[in-house]
Each structure stands twice: as structure tokens, then as C-alpha cells.
Design an enzyme around this catalytic site. Structure first.
Site, PDB file in Angstrom:
ATOM      1  N   HIS A 227       0.795  -1.229   0.000  1.00 48.50           N
ATOM      2  CA  HIS A 227       0.000   0.000   0.000  1.00 48.50           C
ATOM      3  C   HIS A 227       0.831   1.283   0.000  1.00 48.50           C
ATOM      4  O   HIS A 227       0.592   2.186  -0.793  1.00 48.50           O
ATOM      5  CB  HIS A 227      -0.926  -0.015   1.217  1.00 48.50           C
ATOM      6  N   GLU A 267      -4.528  -4.032   9.353  1.00 50.68           N
ATOM      7  CA  GLU A 267      -4.680  -3.179   8.179  1.00 50.68           C
ATOM      8  C   GLU A 267      -3.616  -2.078   8.130  1.00 50.68           C
ATOM      9  O   GLU A 267      -3.909  -0.889   8.253  1.00 50.68           O
ATOM     10  CB  GLU A 267      -6.084  -2.570   8.135  1.00 50.68           C
ATOM     11  N   HIS A 269      -1.334   0.729   6.829  1.00 54.67           N
ATOM     12  CA  HIS A 269      -1.434   1.667   5.707  1.00 54.67           C
ATOM     13  C   HIS A 269      -0.156   2.497   5.611  1.00 54.67           C
ATOM     14  O   HIS A 269       0.849   2.044   5.089  1.00 54.67           O
ATOM     15  CB  HIS A 269      -2.679   2.547   5.873  1.00 54.67           C
ATOM     16  N   GLU A 284      -4.900   0.766  10.727  1.00 51.57           N
ATOM     17  CA  GLU A 284      -6.254   1.308  10.669  1.00 51.57           C
ATOM     18  C   GLU A 284      -7.130   0.836  11.830  1.00 51.57           C
ATOM     19  O   GLU A 284      -8.190   1.397  12.089  1.00 51.57           O
ATOM     20  CB  GLU A 284      -6.909   0.963   9.326  1.00 51.57           C
TER      21      GLU A 284
END
Length: 294
Positions: A227, A267, A269, A284
Site C-alpha cells: 500500500h 490493516e 497503511h 487502521e
């Protein structure tokens, strides 16, 4: 072996730390995309945060040339500025509902941003004057942006499968990627004079020279969904694997190593080099992870 990766809770699990950067005050600043807040953490201290209006959706955040932090509001369709004392200002681009996302400081002392919904690259001065430059294609979904070593800005075109370049006078060049539907997202300048980016849909890390020559490095796990990416002071490139709950590192020779995060389904990021020299990742699910280096 380096020390273990640490997880530091900074917000409620539904607030969503999304991007993180090191501010001019030696603190970590991060966006709470679902909580509509900007957070601040000095390593070793308690986190604090500053509220925005509801549903602003702050996404990317960078230190500005004026000693403040600047951020994009994807849902609020604004560019925000916050001083280290917590005073917030907001600026609205000319194109309505343009979806500002990526953000970087340019070599001209202005901030440059991507407008995902409008196929435009924007420029905002520290005084709030905004200029927009339309892309030569539609539906491209311009995402992350960074200053290159050549005096231009480089950005990813997620849905066009390409890397773009814009000069400070607004001249745009598009470089298609070899892999179809690669979905590039994060991009940064490497210490080798090239730009490095991650392909979330193809599970690859890419490198593009300022002449437009592209090299792609497949990850061991092609479903990892990389990401964001950042260069460290040793020349290595660190990236988050959003779909695999890991952080990875690649050398400029293309050697890849990955490390699992201690908590499941976090998650990961945004990623940055912190004030303490470690890598810090926005999770996240409500935390920042600290990744020490050897």
C-alpha cells in the site's frame, strides 16, 4: 535479530489511523480517517488529537515548508493545515468534490496534491492559493505523489496502471507500467536517484528512473496488497502489506524481506521514518506500530 515490533494504541479501533509522518516538532502526526481527527504522538508519551468537522476523512499528511503539518481531506474535499499547537485551517480547491488524496511538498515551496475524483493534480501555496492541472486521461484515479530528484513531482495513476510526472509549470508525462492493471498506490523517491512505488493489485514493488525506465519486483506473496512505501536513510525501501498484515523491505538490488506484525488483521497503511530512527506504521485498527532496525 532486531528487537520485536511494538504496537502503540492511539485511538479507538474504528477511528482508522491511515497516514503517519514525522513533524517539525519531533512528534509523529497521523490522520484518523474515520474519526475525522489529526493525532500526535511523542514516542514514550500519551497520544493527543485535534478534532476536525465531522466526515472530513483526513488521509495523507506531510510536514509543510512553513513549519506546520498539511493534510488532505478526501471526504471533505479540502486541503487542511494544522500548526504544532493544533490550530487548523482549511482550503477548498476550485473543482467541487474532487477528492484530494496524495500530498507532497514540491521543490517550488508549494504543496502538490492529487484529486482522485477529478483526474487533476493540484498545487497549493502556503498562503492557500490553489491551481489545478488536468490530466491527459480520464478515470485514472491519481493517488500518491512525491517530489522527485529531477525537480518534478511524480505520482501514481491507480486505475490507469501508470506513473505520472508533472513539472512545476504543469507539463505532464505519463509512463504506462509493464504489468496490466497493476494498481500502483504509494510512491517515494529512493536514495538511488529513482522513484519507487508499490502495485497493490499486482503484488509488486516497482522502480522508475527519471527517464521513464520501469523495473518491477514481484513479492514473495503476490496477494499481499502493498500500500505505502518510504525510503530510509540507508537506502532501503520499506512498504506496508495491507492484505498480509506485514511490513516489507526491499534493497535497491531488489532483495525483499518481510516481517509479520504482532497483532492480527491490523490493516497497515501509511509508513514513515520516525524521530527515533525506527519505522512507524499507521494501523487502521487504532494503533501505530514501531519497527526497529538493526
Amino acid at each position: 535479530m532486531p528487537p520485536p515490533i511494538e504496537t502503540h494504541p492511539v485511538a479507538e479501533s474504528d477511528s482508522g489511523p491511515y497516514a503517519v509522518t514525522t513533524g517539525p516538532d519531533g512528534a509523529l502526526w497521523y490522520t484518523l480517517v474515520r474519526g475525522s481527527r489529526i493525532g500526535r504522538l511523542v514516542p514514550g508519551e500519551r497520544p493527543t488529537s485535534h478534532g476536525l468537522a465531522p466526515d472530513r476523512g483526513p488521509t495523507m499528511i506531510v510536514p509543510g515548508p512553513d513549519g506546520a503539518l498539511w493534510f488532505t481531506e478526501y471526504q471533505g474535499h479540502r486541503i487542511g493545515r494544522i500548526t504544532t499547537a493544533g490550530e487548523v485551517s482549511e482550503f477548498t480547491p476550485p473543482t467541487a468534490e474532487c477528492g484530494p488524496y496524495g500530498l507532497a511538498v514540491g521543490p517550488d515551496g508549494a504543496l502538490w496534491f492529487t484529486a482522485i475524483n477529478a483526474d487533476r493534480i493540484g498545487r497549493i501555496t502556503t498562503g492557500g492559493d490553489i491551481t489545478e492541472f488536468p490530466l491527459p486521461l480520464t478515470g485514472a484515479f491519481p493517488s500518491a505523489i512525491t517530489a522527485g530528484p529531477d525537480g518534478a513531482l511524480w505520482f501514481t495513476l491507480n486505475q490507469a496502471g501508470a506513473i505520472g510526472r508533472i513539472t512545476t509549470t504543469g507539463v505532464i508525462t505519463v509512463h504506462p507500467l509493464p504489468t496490466d492493471a497493476a494498481g500502483p498506490v504509494g510512491i517515494c523517491a529512493g536514495g538511488d536517484g529513482a522513484l519507487w512505488f508499490v502495485e497493490i493489485a499486482a503484488g509488486q514493488v516497482g522502480r522508475i528512473t527519471t527517464d521513464g525506465e520501469v523495473t518491477e519486483y514481484p513479492l514473495p506473496d503476490r496477494a499481499a496488497r502493498p500500500h505505502a512505501i518510504v525510503a530510509d536513510d540507508r537506502g532501503d525501501l520499506w512498504f506496508t502489506e495491507w492484505g498480509a498484515n506485514r511490513v516489507g523491505v526491499i534493497t535497491t538490488d531488489g532483495v525483499v524481506d518481510t516481517h509479520p506484525l504482532p497483532e492480527p488483521h491490523t490493516e497497515p497503511h501509511g509508513i514513515t521514518v520516525g524521530p527515533d530512527g525506527a519505522l512507524w506504521i499507521a494501523l487502521e485498527t487504532g494503533a501505530l506500530a514501531r519497527v526497529p532496525r538493526r
